[in-house]
Design a protein around this motif. Sequence first.
Motif: not given
Length: 75
Positions: A20-39
């Motif tokens: 899996l991607p690192s924790a930092d990459e996970r967050r960066a990917l989510r943010l790049a896709l403009k998704l919230s944690q809830a999404d």
Amino acid sequence: MTDFESADALLASVRVEAELPSADERRALRLALKLSQADVARALGVNPKTVGGWESGREPTGEVRAKRAPPTCPT
């Protein structure tokens, strides 16, 4: 043991967990896709706090890990 249970046990013994991607990459990917944690949580059927935990370094497990992991090619 049924034939299905035998087959499941055999598959489980040779299954390779995807990296899996690192924790930092996970967050960066989510943010790049403009998704919230809830999404992300809704898409994976988990609690948004779980997604936050993954972005803090906790590793997903089980079926959720399989959903979250990138596809792998058999070796």
